[in-house]
Design a protein around this motif. Sequence first.
Motif, PDB file in Angstrom:
ATOM      1  N   ARG A 149      -5.770  -0.228   0.812  1.00 49.55           N
ATOM      2  CA  ARG A 149      -4.729  -1.235   0.645  1.00 49.55           C
ATOM      3  C   ARG A 149      -5.310  -2.616   0.347  1.00 49.55           C
ATOM      4  O   ARG A 149      -4.575  -3.527  -0.023  1.00 49.55           O
ATOM      5  CB  ARG A 149      -3.867  -1.281   1.909  1.00 49.55           C
ATOM      6  CG  ARG A 149      -2.529  -1.947   1.704  1.00 49.55           C
ATOM      7  CD  ARG A 149      -1.661  -1.866   2.947  1.00 49.55           C
ATOM      8  NE  ARG A 149      -0.774  -0.718   2.912  1.00 49.55           N
ATOM      9  CZ  ARG A 149      -0.671   0.191   3.869  1.00 49.55           C
ATOM     10  NH1 ARG A 149      -1.423   0.103   4.943  1.00 49.55           N
ATOM     11  NH2 ARG A 149       0.173   1.192   3.765  1.00 49.55           N
TER      12      ARG A 149
ATOM     13  N   ARG B 198      -4.111  -3.911  -2.855  1.00 50.84           N
ATOM     14  CA  ARG B 198      -2.740  -4.459  -2.925  1.00 50.84           C
ATOM     15  C   ARG B 198      -2.145  -4.388  -1.524  1.00 50.84           C
ATOM     16  O   ARG B 198      -1.593  -3.359  -1.129  1.00 50.84           O
ATOM     17  CB  ARG B 198      -1.894  -3.685  -3.934  1.00 50.84           C
ATOM     18  CG  ARG B 198      -0.504  -4.254  -4.162  1.00 50.84           C
ATOM     19  CD  ARG B 198       0.033  -3.889  -5.555  1.00 50.84           C
ATOM     20  NE  ARG B 198       0.017  -2.483  -5.805  1.00 50.84           N
ATOM     21  CZ  ARG B 198       1.039  -1.647  -5.532  1.00 50.84           C
ATOM     22  NH1 ARG B 198       2.151  -2.117  -4.994  1.00 50.84           N
ATOM     23  NH2 ARG B 198       0.953  -0.368  -5.814  1.00 50.84           N
ATOM     24  N   PRO B 199      -2.280  -5.482  -0.739  1.00 47.58           N
ATOM     25  CA  PRO B 199      -1.915  -5.448   0.683  1.00 47.58           C
ATOM     26  C   PRO B 199      -0.469  -5.040   0.954  1.00 47.58           C
ATOM     27  O   PRO B 199      -0.169  -4.470   1.999  1.00 47.58           O
ATOM     28  CB  PRO B 199      -2.165  -6.885   1.150  1.00 47.58           C
ATOM     29  CG  PRO B 199      -3.163  -7.422   0.179  1.00 47.58           C
ATOM     30  CD  PRO B 199      -2.855  -6.771  -1.125  1.00 47.58           C
ATOM     31  N   GLU B 200       0.440  -5.319   0.019  1.00 45.40           N
ATOM     32  CA  GLU B 200       1.859  -5.033   0.266  1.00 45.40           C
ATOM     33  C   GLU B 200       2.237  -3.597  -0.083  1.00 45.40           C
ATOM     34  O   GLU B 200       3.403  -3.186   0.070  1.00 45.40           O
ATOM     35  CB  GLU B 200       2.744  -5.999  -0.540  1.00 45.40           C
ATOM     36  CG  GLU B 200       2.758  -5.777  -2.053  1.00 45.40           C
ATOM     37  CD  GLU B 200       1.561  -6.375  -2.770  1.00 45.40           C
ATOM     38  OE1 GLU B 200       1.531  -6.335  -4.016  1.00 45.40           O
ATOM     39  OE2 GLU B 200       0.647  -6.875  -2.080  1.00 45.40           O
TER      40      GLU B 200
ATOM     41  N   SER C  86       2.991   0.352  -0.078  1.00 42.60           N
ATOM     42  CA  SER C  86       3.522   1.255   0.951  1.00 42.60           C
ATOM     43  C   SER C  86       2.521   2.376   1.234  1.00 42.60           C
ATOM     44  O   SER C  86       1.570   2.598   0.470  1.00 42.60           O
ATOM     45  CB  SER C  86       4.845   1.859   0.476  1.00 42.60           C
ATOM     46  OG  SER C  86       4.613   2.703  -0.649  1.00 42.60           O
TER      47      SER C  86
END
Length: 592
Positions: free
Chosen positions: A448, A451-453, A455
Amino acid sequence: MTESSTASSKTNKSLYTLWPIVGFVRPYTKRAIGAVIALVFVAAISLSIGQAVKLVIDEGFVAQSESQLAAAIGLMSVLIFLMAAGTFIRFYLMSWMGERVSADIRKAVFERLISLHPSYFEENLSGEIMSRLTTDTTLLQSIIGSSFSMALRSALTLVGGLVMLLITNIKLSLIVLSGIPFVLLPMVLFGRRVRSLSRKSQDSVADVGAYAGEIIQNIKIVQSYTREREEKIAFGDEVNAAFEIARKRIRQRASLIAVVILLVFTAISMMLWVGGTDVMRGNMSAGDLGAFVFYAIMVSMSLGTLSEVYGELQRAAGAAERLMELLSVEPQIKSPNKPQVLNVGSATSALEFNKLSFSYPSRPEQLALKNIQLNIKKGETIALVGPSGAGKTTLFELLERFYDPLEGEVRVFGCALKTLNIQAARQTIGLVPQQPILFSADVWHNIRYGRPEASDEEVQAAARQAHAHQFIQALPQGYGSFLGEQGVRLSGGQKQRIAIARAILKDPAILLLDEATSALDAESEQHVQAALNDLMKNRTTLIIAHRLSTVIHADRIVLLDNGCIVKVGTHLELLATSPLYKRLCDLQFRNG
């Protein structure tokens, strides 16, 4: 310049290095004021106890009155209770301030470090930087939370005690005051030496940490070459060198404290002899002498505390100096004040290298790239090949804007890289390095990171595309499994697939592959290469390749040598026209 003026400038410099710390205290002005009020209150109560002592002696012991003795002791008990309550408030607020300011300084230093250019970390040891971030900030926390409070309290009781001494008996006060210059002189002289040695001591401790960190990080090499004995001896030498500097610093501080105690109690002894004589002659009461002794001891303890704290402040000055050096470092790579807006959709070219020349800051006389001219269209797959040191990785580092070129420019989707916001430009790029970098966290965090956001389903989809889902599921806690420092609990191929999943999840417009399948076995390489082929569709891709078999199907192959572009073409075109490329192919495919 005279010796006295030099000494004065050194002292001013010492105070100046501590001054920037005030900026970190300013946001908590209300708490600081509360702590100072509590401190003044405690100092006032402490001075009042001297008068209670006088009442106990004159109206209790001397007057032989039990009721007056009880009243005097009751008054003293109330004063002691108030002093305890004030001390609690003062200690809590000052300790809170120390912890909070120390945390803020750590954050400020880390935020500055994380924004600095990579060349800074080439020139400075990571162990020394970590020492500044941890040891130096801890020392400042001790100073702000404890030593500064002690210094201010001692200064107040010193001044107040001197005033009360003068009020109680002028003749005895002059005896005590005559000794103060002799106390202050060694404080100044020894204090300077302590500060100098403190800076050296902190630097030597940083060297010890840096050395130990490097050995532990490369423990497999150390043990493989059976160098444990030599490393133990070398580390022992580093530790002993740090100890010797610390020993000198401790000796200076111990000498300072001993001299102050000797001078102070010599003055008190003289005062007791004179005062005792006056009591016996009836020139002053026993209560006055008792109060005077109380204030004299308070003044002497304040001087002793100030002498000790002065040494701590000198150490803090050294720590503050090292921290301010870090905070004053300006990043060489910055976003412009008014960055250009990046429009990926409207551009025809993805990347342009225009007359690019570059040399690393650590090797300024040696050009790593020379007059590079290359235009890459959107969706094109470009392979960069050539001998080691040809400049392939350097192109990637300029593209990520870890460095700026000496001459020429890099353009991304029609915009000069220097005119773009650094974060916005780097968001369009996904990198899969040759040596995968993993963090000491679980699999979720490592994938992640792209892309930390994202799902959980998107993370798992990226892992499946990188052919990593199956082995991740087999880990003890699946995606929640802790991977250890630098992913030590995974094999090389597994680490590489995690890094590929991270890049897949980021979904960048430009993909940089630095021999991304080099750590995989033949079967894994086949699966991951298929995943990469899907990932590269409709995406601009640059591939650094040492194994030419992985790039023979690239749209174009750029052959580099000694920082220059030698030839550009397809695999077959280069075989026919470039002796260097043909030699590289012959060496690899013959072995194959």
